[in-house]
Scaffold this motif. Structure first.
Motif, PDB file in Angstrom:
ATOM      1  N   ILE A  25     -42.444 -71.171   7.766  1.00  0.00           N
ATOM      2  CA  ILE A  25     -42.158 -70.131   8.748  1.00  0.00           C
ATOM      3  C   ILE A  25     -41.144 -69.194   8.107  1.00  0.00           C
ATOM      4  O   ILE A  25     -40.107 -69.625   7.605  1.00  0.00           O
ATOM      5  N   ASP A  26     -41.470 -67.924   8.103  1.00  0.00           N
ATOM      6  CA  ASP A  26     -40.621 -66.918   7.463  1.00  0.00           C
ATOM      7  C   ASP A  26     -39.570 -66.409   8.445  1.00  0.00           C
ATOM      8  O   ASP A  26     -39.870 -65.620   9.328  1.00  0.00           O
ATOM      9  N   LEU A  27     -38.343 -66.889   8.272  1.00  0.00           N
ATOM     10  CA  LEU A  27     -37.238 -66.449   9.135  1.00  0.00           C
ATOM     11  C   LEU A  27     -36.500 -65.265   8.545  1.00  0.00           C
ATOM     12  O   LEU A  27     -35.615 -64.695   9.183  1.00  0.00           O
ATOM     13  N   LEU A  28     -36.862 -64.882   7.323  1.00  0.00           N
ATOM     14  CA  LEU A  28     -36.182 -63.774   6.668  1.00  0.00           C
ATOM     15  C   LEU A  28     -36.960 -62.468   6.785  1.00  0.00           C
ATOM     16  O   LEU A  28     -36.489 -61.423   6.354  1.00  0.00           O
ATOM     17  N   GLU A  29     -38.154 -62.551   7.372  1.00  0.00           N
ATOM     18  CA  GLU A  29     -38.936 -61.332   7.579  1.00  0.00           C
ATOM     19  C   GLU A  29     -38.232 -60.445   8.596  1.00  0.00           C
ATOM     20  O   GLU A  29     -37.395 -60.903   9.364  1.00  0.00           O
ATOM     21  N   HIS A  30     -38.588 -59.183   8.613  1.00  0.00           N
ATOM     22  CA  HIS A  30     -38.010 -58.246   9.575  1.00  0.00           C
ATOM     23  C   HIS A  30     -38.639 -58.487  10.938  1.00  0.00           C
ATOM     24  O   HIS A  30     -39.852 -58.667  11.041  1.00  0.00           O
ATOM     25  N   PHE A  31     -37.808 -58.475  11.958  1.00  0.00           N
ATOM     26  CA  PHE A  31     -38.310 -58.646  13.318  1.00  0.00           C
ATOM     27  C   PHE A  31     -39.156 -57.436  13.696  1.00  0.00           C
ATOM     28  O   PHE A  31     -38.723 -56.300  13.540  1.00  0.00           O
ATOM     29  N   VAL A  32     -40.353 -57.705  14.170  1.00  0.00           N
ATOM     30  CA  VAL A  32     -41.265 -56.643  14.594  1.00  0.00           C
ATOM     31  C   VAL A  32     -41.433 -56.761  16.107  1.00  0.00           C
ATOM     32  O   VAL A  32     -41.785 -57.827  16.614  1.00  0.00           O
ATOM     33  N   LYS A  33     -41.192 -55.662  16.809  1.00  0.00           N
ATOM     34  CA  LYS A  33     -41.320 -55.652  18.261  1.00  0.00           C
ATOM     35  C   LYS A  33     -42.786 -55.796  18.673  1.00  0.00           C
ATOM     36  O   LYS A  33     -43.692 -55.468  17.919  1.00  0.00           O
ATOM     37  N   GLN A  34     -42.992 -56.259  19.880  1.00  0.00           N
ATOM     38  CA  GLN A  34     -44.303 -56.370  20.512  1.00  0.00           C
ATOM     39  C   GLN A  34     -45.274 -57.239  19.708  1.00  0.00           C
ATOM     40  O   GLN A  34     -46.435 -56.884  19.521  1.00  0.00           O
TER      41      GLN A  34
END
Length: 146
Positions: A25-34
């Protein structure tokens, strides 16, 4: 295989997990809305209903998923639990899982990934899926919108 964190993961997500022995699980990715990171869709008597976990919006536009905090200013947990109960309490087996699900809608969580990870662990156990997962140690460029 690398997946994003997900709130009540959809069937296609669980199918990918089921078809692999392990995943990250990639927790370092950028949060993307929706996206599935903080929302899910359930079937209600009136059609598809979206359940959205409110998050604290930071001043930065690019925030790693691991840093996304849940906004507990709203009664989202109460609303989600009522919706799940209303839609599924008469369905087969819901009564067998409701006691396991209830703490997620009563206990406060600070970070979105903590909530999602604990919920995913419960789901994998309930489905008797023995897949091992870990978290990425570096940012991976996304190959698609998961």
């Amino acid at each position: 295989m690398i997946l994003s964190t997900s709130y009540l993961p959809p069937i296609w997500y669980l199918n990918k997990v089921n078809n692999s022995n392990s995943f990250q699980i990639d927790l370092l990715e950028h949060f993307v809305k929706q996206t599935i990171r903080n929302r899910c869709h359930i079937l209600s008597p009136n059609g598809i209903q979206s359940l959205i976990i409110p998050v604290v919006h930071q001043n930065r536009t690019i925030t790693p998923v691991k840093d996304i905090r849940i906004s507990n200013d709203h009664q989202w947990q109460r609303q989600h639990w009522r919706s799940l109960n209303s839609c599924y309490r008469r369905s087969a087996y819901f009564e067998f899982y409701m006691d396991d699900l209830a703490p997620f809608y009563h206990e406060k969580f600070e970070f979105l990934h903590d909530f999602n990870t604990r919920l995913l662990t419960l789901i994998l156990d309930a489905l008797k899926m023995k897949n091992q997962f870990s978290f990425t140690s570096s940012y991976e460029k996304p190959g698609g919108d998961l």
